[in-house]
Design a protein around this motif. Structure first.
Motif, short mmCIF file in Angstrom:
data_model
loop_
_atom_site.label_atom_id
_atom_site.label_comp_id
_atom_site.label_asym_id
_atom_site.label_seq_id
_atom_site.Cartn_x
_atom_site.Cartn_y
_atom_site.Cartn_z
N PRO A 199 0.83 -1.25 0.14
CA PRO A 199 0.01 0.05 0.05
C PRO A 199 0.76 1.16 -0.06
O PRO A 199 2.01 1.29 0.81
N GLY A 200 0.48 2.37 -0.68
CA GLY A 200 1.31 3.52 -1.01
C GLY A 200 2.01 3.49 -2.00
O GLY A 200 2.77 4.47 -2.34
N THR A 201 2.42 2.49 -2.89
CA THR A 201 2.80 2.47 -4.32
C THR A 201 2.42 3.37 -4.99
O THR A 201 1.15 3.34 -5.17
N THR A 202 3.17 4.06 -5.98
CA THR A 202 2.96 5.03 -6.65
C THR A 202 2.93 4.25 -8.18
O THR A 202 3.34 3.34 -8.42
N VAL A 203 2.25 5.09 -9.06
CA VAL A 203 2.07 4.69 -10.60
C VAL A 203 3.53 4.29 -11.11
O VAL A 203 3.67 3.47 -11.58
N ALA A 204 4.59 5.45 -10.70
CA ALA A 204 5.88 5.22 -11.39
C ALA A 204 6.38 3.95 -10.79
O ALA A 204 7.07 3.04 -11.44
N GLN A 205 6.20 3.55 -9.39
CA GLN A 205 6.75 2.36 -8.81
C GLN A 205 6.33 1.12 -9.58
O GLN A 205 6.81 0.37 -9.71
N ALA A 206 5.04 1.06 -9.76
CA ALA A 206 4.26 0.01 -10.27
C ALA A 206 4.76 -0.26 -11.80
O ALA A 206 4.93 -1.34 -12.25
N LEU A 207 5.16 0.80 -12.60
CA LEU A 207 5.49 0.71 -13.81
C LEU A 207 6.99 0.08 -14.04
O LEU A 207 7.14 -0.76 -14.62
#
Length: 102
Positions: free
Chosen positions: A32-40
């Motif tokens: 939880p708290g992961t950003t779009v950039a981190q997921a990419l």
């Protein structure tokens, strides 16, 4: 508001269509708290397709453009958008001309 449990994860889907009618999807379990950039980055799709994680990269969550620092939620679908080769209005005009000529 409840605190996130230690070790909790959210399920996220990252999608990219490198070519028309072709979609690559990567299912991820992230903190939880992961950003779009981190997921990419975690998806590996950027590296696989030679895409840069910068301001020119168009991304969205559930078909809505979002900044790279957007925090993801459970079951979000992150989408990487290809640049348009032809303006949609111009594409319609071209299809209309073809139909009219044919």
């Amino acid at each position: 508001m409840a605190h996130a449990e230690q070790g909790a994860v959210i399920d996220v889907l990252v999608c990219f269509s490198p070519h028309p009618r072709e979609v690559e999807e990567v299912s991820l379990q992230l903190r939880p708290g992961t950003t779009v950039a981190q997921a990419l980055e975690a998806s590996g799709l950027l590296a696989k397709h030679g895409l840069a994680l910068d301001e020119h990269l168009a991304v969205g969550v559930w078909m809505k453009l979002k900044p790279l620092d957007t925090v993801l939620r459970q079951d979000d679908r992150v989408e990487i958008y290809r640049p348009l080769k032809v303006d949609p209005k111009e594409a319609r005009r071209q299809r209309y001309r073809k139909q009219k000529a044919g």
